[in-house]
Design an enzyme around this catalytic site. Sequence first.
Site, mmCIF file in Angstrom:
data_model
loop_
_atom_site.group_PDB
_atom_site.id
_atom_site.type_symbol
_atom_site.label_atom_id
_atom_site.label_comp_id
_atom_site.label_asym_id
_atom_site.label_seq_id
_atom_site.Cartn_x
_atom_site.Cartn_y
_atom_site.Cartn_z
ATOM 1 N N TYR A 92 10.469 -39.576 -7.698
ATOM 2 C CA TYR A 92 10.364 -38.198 -7.213
ATOM 3 C C TYR A 92 11.349 -37.280 -7.958
ATOM 4 C CZ TYR A 92 10.477 -33.980 -4.453
ATOM 5 O OH TYR A 92 10.435 -32.651 -4.092
ATOM 6 N N ARG B 93 23.944 -33.442 -0.574
ATOM 7 C CA ARG B 93 24.657 -32.324 0.043
ATOM 8 C C ARG B 93 23.835 -31.639 1.133
ATOM 9 N NH1 ARG B 93 24.815 -27.394 -3.680
ATOM 10 N NH2 ARG B 93 22.708 -27.372 -2.819
ATOM 11 N N ARG C 212 10.340 -32.099 4.483
ATOM 12 C CA ARG C 212 10.318 -33.502 4.077
ATOM 13 C C ARG C 212 11.734 -33.953 3.762
ATOM 14 N NH1 ARG C 212 7.030 -34.017 -0.781
ATOM 15 N NH2 ARG C 212 7.925 -31.971 -1.166
ATOM 16 N N PHE D 118 25.870 -24.397 -21.144
ATOM 17 C CA PHE D 118 24.697 -24.343 -20.276
ATOM 18 C C PHE D 118 24.453 -25.691 -19.595
ATOM 19 C CE2 PHE D 118 20.127 -25.360 -20.046
ATOM 20 C CZ PHE D 118 19.742 -24.460 -19.070
HETATM 21 C C1 D61 Z 1 20.795 -29.148 -18.434
HETATM 22 C C2 D61 Z 1 20.974 -27.983 -17.733
HETATM 23 C C3 D61 Z 1 20.275 -27.783 -16.577
HETATM 24 C C4 D61 Z 1 19.410 -28.745 -16.086
HETATM 25 C C5 D61 Z 1 19.252 -29.940 -16.802
HETATM 26 C C6 D61 Z 1 19.949 -30.115 -17.985
HETATM 27 C C7 D61 Z 1 18.365 -30.895 -16.344
HETATM 28 C C8 D61 Z 1 17.672 -30.685 -15.196
HETATM 29 C C9 D61 Z 1 17.829 -29.524 -14.472
HETATM 30 C C10 D61 Z 1 18.686 -28.556 -14.927
HETATM 31 C C11 D61 Z 1 17.040 -29.333 -13.218
HETATM 32 C C12 D61 Z 1 17.914 -29.532 -12.021
HETATM 33 C C13 D61 Z 1 17.240 -29.273 -10.730
HETATM 34 C C14 D61 Z 1 18.291 -29.335 -9.636
HETATM 35 C C15 D61 Z 1 18.072 -28.301 -8.575
HETATM 36 N N1 D61 Z 1 16.910 -28.655 -7.810
HETATM 37 C C16 D61 Z 1 15.943 -27.769 -7.528
HETATM 38 O O1 D61 Z 1 15.996 -26.633 -7.927
HETATM 39 C C17 D61 Z 1 14.795 -28.309 -6.701
HETATM 40 O O2 D61 Z 1 13.562 -27.895 -7.240
HETATM 41 C C18 D61 Z 1 13.091 -28.749 -8.271
HETATM 42 C C19 D61 Z 1 11.773 -28.214 -8.868
HETATM 43 C C20 D61 Z 1 11.968 -26.909 -9.633
HETATM 44 C C21 D61 Z 1 12.991 -27.026 -10.717
HETATM 45 C C22 D61 Z 1 13.247 -25.674 -11.292
HETATM 46 C C23 D61 Z 1 14.387 -25.607 -12.286
HETATM 47 C C24 D61 Z 1 15.697 -25.812 -11.890
HETATM 48 C C25 D61 Z 1 16.740 -25.643 -12.771
HETATM 49 C C26 D61 Z 1 16.483 -25.257 -14.080
HETATM 50 C C27 D61 Z 1 15.140 -25.045 -14.489
HETATM 51 C C28 D61 Z 1 14.105 -25.244 -13.593
HETATM 52 C C29 D61 Z 1 14.882 -24.607 -15.795
HETATM 53 C C30 D61 Z 1 15.910 -24.365 -16.662
HETATM 54 C C31 D61 Z 1 17.232 -24.573 -16.262
HETATM 55 C C32 D61 Z 1 17.521 -25.025 -14.989
HETATM 56 C C33 D61 Z 1 14.948 -27.882 -5.259
HETATM 57 O O3 D61 Z 1 14.848 -26.520 -5.106
HETATM 58 C C34 D61 Z 1 15.213 -26.037 -3.829
HETATM 59 C C35 D61 Z 1 15.867 -24.709 -4.022
HETATM 60 O O4 D61 Z 1 17.027 -24.685 -4.451
HETATM 61 O O5 D61 Z 1 15.211 -23.691 -3.773
HETATM 62 C C36 D61 Z 1 13.874 -28.628 -4.459
HETATM 63 O O6 D61 Z 1 12.891 -28.042 -4.025
HETATM 64 O O7 D61 Z 1 14.101 -29.844 -4.317
HETATM 65 MG MG MG Z 2 10.726 -28.559 -3.996
#
Ligand code: D61
Ligand code: MG
Length: 320
Positions: A168, A212, A225, A285
């Site tokens: 997931y 968290r 969920r 970044f």
């Molecule tokens: C380097 C820098 C940033 C990075 C990386 C490497 C590798 C992965 C990520 C960022 C993604 C980390 C996601 C952690 C936060 N989780 C969420 O936001 C959950 O949603 C996941 C699906 C959408 C992801 C969108 C995303 C997030 C960060 C980014 C990105 C896209 C694009 C570019 C840079 C960063 C979480 O959201 C709830 C909420 O906070 O609203 C969930 O639904 O579980």
């Molecule tokens: Mg989500």
Amino acid sequence: MGSLGAILKHPVDIYPLLKLKMAAKHAEKQIPPEPHWAFCYSMLCRVSRSFALVIQQLDTELRNAVCIFYLVLRALDTVEDDTSIPTDVKVPILIAFHRHIYDHDWHFSCGTKEYKVLMDQFHNVSNAFLELGKGYQEAIEDITKRMGAGMAKFILKEVESIDDYDEYCHYVAGLVGLGLSKLFHASGLEDLAPDSLSNSMGLFLQKTNIIRDYLEDINEIPKSRMFWPREIWSKYVNKLEDLKYEENSVKAVQCLNDMVTNALIHMDDCLKYLSELRDPAIFRFCAIPQIMAIGTLALCHNNVNVFRGVVKMRRGMTNL
Ligand code: D61
Ligand code: MG
């Protein structure tokens, strides 16, 4: 506590805060002048809090691609997270989302507050997406397609085993890591990182959030969920919600530490990934969110307050 109060209580935060704010001011001047780009950047700031500043300090071309990548996936996640959409409506939208980004006229109203604005005005994001270089577009489309399919799979399936948990987290965050590595490569600024290391970057951030946010998620109405895997919590309690009751404090903290240890498995890969980066802005970044995650895990470790209220770091990035 208001953000000004928070800052005055911790004066050592003022310098890094100002530095970041000034960097953001400078970055503002480089936003393309057209209204759809203005919409995208103002949306980024309203929706992401923690990622907006680190995205904005990237070089212009890459920054635009990462901004759109973020907004497309945030929109996809808004569909996933909206519990009022029936499954038979939601699943086909998740699966076809990667095609909707090519369509100026497509939109699907859901979510609340700033997320609803993003969904209602999604044509601005599509228009900006269509102006990106082909290499960026292909990377964003590919990841959106795979993430949508993975989210759809987990709408119908619960996180039971640790393998499910990793799977997931791969779909919702590991794939972001893979996509970002492709965007860095497409910009010509970095070599292409191995997928397994890129995946770990996302897993570490996502698992930290899942740990968290235990209380916030378990108390959500309508019931959201849960992503703590049964394979871990069932060693300590019979039901996941039992962790929040005071009489189970000892078991709860043991379970929490088990979850933290599981997240720390990804640290090695993350450090390896970071050590291979060349461009200073890309390094910042990538490194800043990882450092915040390590800090958050350190705060959560052995801390019963994860089950009592919010355990959050003060962040220069989010509180001004
Ligand atoms: C380097 C820098 C940033 C990075 C990386 C490497 C590798 C992965 C990520 C960022 C993604 C980390 C996601 C952690 C936060 N989780 C969420 O936001 C959950 O949603 C996941 C699906 C959408 C992801 C969108 C995303 C997030 C960060 C980014 C990105 C896209 C694009 C570019 C840079 C960063 C979480 O959201 C709830 C909420 O906070 O609203 C969930 O639904 O579980
Ligand atoms: Mg989500």
